[in-house]
Enzyme design. Structure first.
Site, PDB file in Angstrom:
ATOM      1  CG  HIS A   9     -42.538   2.650  19.012  1.00  0.00           C
ATOM      2  ND1 HIS A   9     -41.956   2.801  17.761  1.00  0.00           N
ATOM      3  CD2 HIS A   9     -41.629   2.023  19.776  1.00  0.00           C
ATOM      4  CE1 HIS A   9     -40.749   2.267  17.775  1.00  0.00           C
ATOM      5  NE2 HIS A   9     -40.529   1.781  18.989  1.00  0.00           N
ATOM      6  CB  SER A  67     -31.704   7.234  21.527  1.00  0.00           C
ATOM      7  OG  SER A  67     -31.699   7.483  20.129  1.00  0.00           O
ATOM      8  N   GLY A  68     -33.694   9.855  20.911  1.00  0.00           N
ATOM      9  CA  GLY A  68     -33.648  11.200  20.356  1.00  0.00           C
ATOM     10  C   GLY A  68     -32.682  11.321  19.192  1.00  0.00           C
ATOM     11  N   GLY A  70     -32.031   9.205  16.412  1.00  0.00           N
ATOM     12  CA  GLY A  70     -32.547   8.931  15.071  1.00  0.00           C
ATOM     13  C   GLY A  70     -33.423  10.060  14.569  1.00  0.00           C
ATOM     14  CG  HIS A  98     -24.643  29.685  22.792  1.00  0.00           C
ATOM     15  ND1 HIS A  98     -23.595  29.197  23.538  1.00  0.00           N
ATOM     16  CD2 HIS A  98     -25.098  30.760  23.461  1.00  0.00           C
ATOM     17  CE1 HIS A  98     -23.438  29.948  24.618  1.00  0.00           C
ATOM     18  NE2 HIS A  98     -24.349  30.906  24.591  1.00  0.00           N
ATOM     19  NE  ARG A 132     -19.312  34.205  21.682  1.00  0.00           N
ATOM     20  CZ  ARG A 132     -19.992  34.335  22.822  1.00  0.00           C
ATOM     21  NH1 ARG A 132     -20.594  35.473  23.093  1.00  0.00           N
ATOM     22  NH2 ARG A 132     -20.054  33.347  23.678  1.00  0.00           N
ATOM     23  NE  ARG A 136     -18.669  31.069  17.403  1.00  0.00           N
ATOM     24  CZ  ARG A 136     -18.508  31.488  18.638  1.00  0.00           C
ATOM     25  NH1 ARG A 136     -19.445  31.271  19.540  1.00  0.00           N
ATOM     26  NH2 ARG A 136     -17.402  32.098  18.983  1.00  0.00           N
TER      27      ARG A 136
END
Length: 143
Positions: A9, A67-68, A70, A98, A132, A136
């Site tokens: 929402h 908030s991004g 959750g 990256h 590189r 990762r």
């Protein structure tokens, strides 16, 4: 490009702005998000996006909640997902360059709609650098 989008929402207006932009640019959008401002549970709208990304049914995902956090945590439960919580286009570019992020998590309560749209544009336009960074990224997934 095929893009899945999901929101709770807090992100409905942002989603509508982003979808309109993506469709105008010729992208195919699958909307898993709510279309109202009535309170809902973000995992119900994020899991389908992450599943599409995980199964290569789409090229990228975009998720939006207050908030991004959750939404981001939910998406990252999927093994082949690398969701990045971003609040500036610079962080968004680094997440792609990256980390080979394949889902962009937007915090609707901490960014403006124009900022969110710039992040989407940056996310889609920025390639993964590999090299590189690939080593990762390969270490992120647990199996």
């Amino acid at each position: 490009m095929k893009i899945a989008i999901g929101n709770d929402h807090a992100g409905t207006e942002y989603k509508n702005t982003i979808v309109a932009y993506l469709e105008k640019e010729g992208h195919q959008v699958t909307n898993y998000g709510t279309n109202t401002n009535d309170s809902v549970d973000y995992p119900d709208f994020v899991h389908p996006v992450a599943t599409d990304v995980e199964n290569n049914a789409v090229d990228f995902g975009i998720i939006i909640c207050g908030s991004g956090n959750g939404a981001n945590m939910t998406a990252n439960k999927h093994q082949k997902v690398r969701s990045a919580l971003c609040w500036t286009k610079e962080i968004t570019a680094l997440a792609r360059q990256h980390n080979d992020a394949n889902i962009l998590s937007i915090p609707a309560r901490f960014t403006s709609e124009p900022q969110a749209l710039e992040m989407v544009k940056t996310f889609l336009a920025t390639p993964f650098e590999g090299g590189r960074h690939q080593l990762r990224v390969d270490k992120i997934a647990c199996s």
